[in-house]
Write an enzyme that holds these catalytic residues in place. Structure first.
Site: not given
Ligand code: PRP
Length: 180
Positions: A43, A102, A130, A160
């Site tokens: 991301g 998040d 968030k 995504d």
């Molecule tokens: C997403 C985003 C952060 C994480 C945040 O990554 O890029 O790394 O989630 O969430 P959190 O604060 O609840 O831990 P993801 O693991 O979905 O992988 P991606 O970046 O490849 O989409």
């Protein structure tokens, strides 16, 4: 606008203005240093490369990929490293570049891990924070923050759903029927 997007939350222009202002802040804070921008895949990639191109100070870029998935592990706040940093972070100024905070479980796990590498300094740069997700006690200090948003399902600009929509130039709220 993409057909699966209900509404645009952050326009391309709002994002690029914010990236520019964060780049200026980093330039000021890191004058005389060569920080490592540690981009968290997947991301964070779009944000990291845009940010790097707006910065004036010399910087290096490196990439890590982690997962906070796996039920038991997530509740224990642990992460799995899928790809570790390539550069030696010891005694370096490191800035973690993330697309979104998040639950903050990913970032907390990362910070814990990265401190073991003994960087000279470790700061956190997050485009989207968030709100209304975490208890205040679960909060985390973000050194460079782009936007606070409510607890909605957003995609685009690196974010995504099922690996889609990362290429959208804006951040939009996904239509609920797409993921429910
Ligand atoms: C997403 C985003 C952060 C994480 C945040 O990554 O890029 O790394 O989630 O969430 P959190 O604060 O609840 O831990 P993801 O693991 O979905 O992988 P991606 O970046 O490849 O989409």
């Amino acid at each position: 606008m993409h057909k699966d997007v209900e509404r645009i939350l952050l326009t391309k222009e709002q994002i690029s203005d914010k990236v520019e202002s964060i780049a200026k802040e980093i330039d000021k804070d890191y004058a005389g240093s060569v920080p490592i921008l540690l981009c968290i895949l997947n991301g964070g990639a779009v944000f990291a490369v845009d940010l790097m191109r707006q910065m004036q100070v010399d910087a290096e870029i490196d990439f890590m990929q982690v997962s906070s998935y796996g039920k038991g592990m997530r509740s224990r706040g642990e992460i799995t490293i899928l790809k570790d940093a390539y550069l030696d972070l010891k005694d370096r100024d490191v800035i973690i570049i993330e697309d979104i905070a998040d639950t903050c479980i990913t970032l907390k796990g990362l910070i814990k891990k990265l401190k073991e590498y003994r960087p000279k300094s470790l700061k956190l740069c997050v485009l989207i924070n968030k709100t209304g997700v975490r208890e205040p006690s679960e909060d985390i200090d973000i050194d460079y923050k782009g936007f606070d948003i409510p607890n909605v399902f957003v995609v685009g600009y690196g974010l995504d759903y099922a690996n889609k929509y990362r290429d959208l130039p804006y951040v939009g709220i996904l239509k609920p029927e797409v993921y429910s």
